[in-house]
Design an enzyme around this catalytic site. Structure first.
Site, PDB file in Angstrom:
ATOM      1  N   ASP A  61      -6.303  -9.011   2.740  1.00 19.43           N
ATOM      2  CA  ASP A  61      -5.822 -10.019   1.171  1.00 19.43           C
ATOM      3  C   ASP A  61      -5.221 -11.345   2.047  1.00 19.43           C
ATOM      4  O   ASP A  61      -6.174 -11.871   0.317  1.00 19.43           O
ATOM      5  CB  ASP A  61      -4.750  -9.460   0.283  1.00 19.43           C
ATOM      6  CG  ASP A  61      -4.931  -7.597  -0.241  1.00 19.43           C
ATOM      7  OD1 ASP A  61      -5.849  -6.779   0.700  1.00 19.43           O
ATOM      8  OD2 ASP A  61      -4.661  -7.033  -0.389  1.00 19.43           O
ATOM      9  N   CYS A  92       0.872  -1.279  -0.157  1.00 15.83           N
ATOM     10  CA  CYS A  92      -0.087   0.002   0.177  1.00 15.83           C
ATOM     11  C   CYS A  92       0.977   1.584  -0.415  1.00 15.83           C
ATOM     12  O   CYS A  92       0.909   1.748  -0.934  1.00 15.83           O
ATOM     13  CB  CYS A  92      -0.844  -0.520   0.967  1.00 15.83           C
ATOM     14  SG  CYS A  92      -1.789   1.598   1.780  1.00 15.83           S
ATOM     15  N   GLY A 147     -11.320  -3.023 -12.983  1.00 18.20           N
ATOM     16  CA  GLY A 147     -11.281  -2.548 -11.275  1.00 18.20           C
ATOM     17  C   GLY A 147     -10.307  -1.432 -11.236  1.00 18.20           C
ATOM     18  O   GLY A 147     -10.134  -0.764 -12.565  1.00 18.20           O
ATOM     19  N   HIS A 195     -22.918  25.030   1.852  1.00 14.32           N
ATOM     20  CA  HIS A 195     -22.893  25.844   0.200  1.00 14.32           C
ATOM     21  C   HIS A 195     -21.757  26.614   0.232  1.00 14.32           C
ATOM     22  O   HIS A 195     -21.975  27.488   0.313  1.00 14.32           O
ATOM     23  CB  HIS A 195     -24.406  27.043   0.037  1.00 14.32           C
ATOM     24  CG  HIS A 195     -24.563  27.193  -1.454  1.00 14.32           C
ATOM     25  ND1 HIS A 195     -24.755  26.222  -2.483  1.00 14.32           N
ATOM     26  CD2 HIS A 195     -24.991  28.499  -2.242  1.00 14.32           C
ATOM     27  CE1 HIS A 195     -24.736  27.189  -3.848  1.00 14.32           C
ATOM     28  NE2 HIS A 195     -25.071  28.455  -2.781  1.00 14.32           N
TER      29      HIS A 195
END
Length: 463
Positions: free
Chosen positions: A309, A40, A181, A442
């Site tokens: 993973d 990473c 992906g 805003h």
């Protein structure tokens, strides 16, 4: 020395788990043979974002006139300089992990680790010297690598994976990216933005196939407008690398097509690093090539855990980190909650960015929900217009019966920074009406979330 916890791997799963364990009073050692921070920090999330930022700045310069700015000369992209900056960013982050290890009194056990029976870990360094350590608990966080396909063998020169793509010495004139992906899509955007002719090949009917279909279609339109050749329902049958260029044979619905390109980038997913780490000897059970764990990441072997993973679940850095924290907190006897895998945000950092969480519209309908769906395009956003980033939209999906927020899907500028609002809203079981009544500032891009929620209930103002 006896450790309370030894972690194999220092990626975002391993190092985060190690730091949390240290905070909870454990004596921790982390086995890592390469750079601290894992893929990473060194070869994934962080350096790719640095490259993508370079591409974005280059695109800004090319369109400076749109913002009332004259650039004296034509901007030129230098891939070596972009790579140099990217490596510098990665190195800085890796040094940051070294600092955190020192601060938290975590030992870096340099070398390749193997789990041995009896909660022991054997570490072999570069010289071949082997040291065996004992631990009360062992956590496997060895991550994954680029997946190899038989029809697409990587030679590291002409057919490459993501690691080689990040450090190419010379910009290719043409490239075929296989797989759309997050990895494939980001590299397709990057190389196209700096002037490489890119073909993107995807086996599924839509690019970014895990995303909501409307998001996929929007990105495909954007990519085609940017002159990226997009081939869906297509597969690479073979690559001939004998000549100066690669000859890529692509099977499509209409038949076979051969594409010539300087480089082929294989981005067809990842393979977990479960080989050579002692799983067979220790008796750790696998399920479809990944380590089998329970909801608190315990394997079938007492005192041995696994996260990231190498276990089933989304292969994402933030998932591995969250799993690591849950795992060690449970290990330490704290009250830990299992992960809600249906509330994991996914982000793709091409331009426009993609961010999503929860059910897609299709998945929600298939799950039997009656829906209220709202969409707000950035073309109606004052902030997006001012920024010159009017592409994309926010789409929200509510359960019509109870007002539960089932899913949020965004495509546009900076939407990866906006998705956390939806994750928190879903965690707190916020309803559509509560989102509409929560005052948003805003002008911001994030107002689009409130406006999309209002659109779902027929209350939208600016459409």
């Amino acid at each position: 020395m006896m450790y309370d916890l030894i972690v194999l791997g220092s990626g975002p799963g391993g190092y985060v788990a190690a730091i949390r364990a240290s905070q909870l009073g454990m004596k921790v050692g982390v086995v890592e043979k390469a750079e601290l921070g894992g893929v990473c920090l060194n070869w994934g999330c962080i350096p790719t974002k640095a490259l993508l930022k370079s591409a974005q700045v280059f695109e800004y310069l090319k369109h400076a006139k749109d913002y009332g700015i004259s650039v004296a000369s034509t901007p030129e992209a230098s891939l070596p300089d972009m790579v140099k900056r990217s490596r510098g960013v990665a190195d800085g982050m890796s040094k940051g992990i070294q600092f955190l290890f020192k601060k938290n009194k975590i030992d870096h056990l340099r070398g390749h680790g193997r789990v041995l029976p009896g909660k022991k870990v054997e570490v072999s360094d570069d010289e071949g010297k082997t040291t065996t350590y004992e631990a009360r608990n062992v956590l496997i966080a060895t991550g994954a690598r680029s997946r190899q396909l038989d029809s697409l063998p990587q030679d590291g020169k002409k057919v490459i994976g993501y690691r080689e793509a990040m450090v190419l010495e010379k910009q290719p004139e043409s490239m075929v990216v296989v797989g759309s992906g997050a990895i494939g899509t980001e590299f397709a955007y990057f190389f196209n933005a700096i002037g490489t002719r890119v073909t993107l090949v995807e086996y599924m009917p839509n690019i970014v196939p895990l995303e909501d279909e409307e998001v996929s279609k929007q990105l495909e339109r954007t990519f085609k407008k940017a002159k990226i050749k997009v081939m869906t329902n297509s597969s690479v049958e073979s690559v001939d690398t004998k000549g100066k260029q690669c000859k890529v044979k692509v099977k499509t619905k209409k038949g076979e097509e051969t594409i010539e390109a300087d480089i082929v980038l294989s981005a067809v997913g990842i393979s977990p690093n479960v080989e050579g780490i002692g799983l067979e000897e220790t008796g750790v059970e696998l399920d479809k090539g990944k380590i089998k764990v329970d909801e608190f990441y315990r394997t079938n072997v007492e005192g041995v855990y696994a996260i990231g993973d190498v276990v089933h679940g989304p292969a994402l850095a933030h998932v591995a980190s969250a799993e690591g924290i849950i795992c060690v907190e449970k290990m330490a006897g704290l009250k830990a909650e299992p992960m809600d895998y249906n509330n994991i945000p996914g982000c793709t950092y091409c331009s426009p960015e993609i961010a999503s969480v929860g059910y897609t519209e299709k998945a929600a309908r298939e799950a039997g929900y009656e829906l209220k769906v709202g969409k707000f395009p950035f073309s109606a956003s004052g902030k997006a217009s001012a920024a010159g980033s009017k592409e994309g939209f926010v789409k929200v999906i509510f359960d019509a019966k109870y007002g539960e927020l089932l899913g949020v899907h965004m495509i546009g500028a900076n939407v990866t920074e906006m998705i956390a609002e939806a994750v928190v809203a879903r965690k707190l079981e916020t309803t559509g009406h509560e989102m509409i009544k929560a005052v948003h500032p805003h002008p911001t891009m994030s107002e689009a979330i409130m406006e999309a929620a209002a659109a779902a209930y027929g209350e939208v103002i600016h459409l």
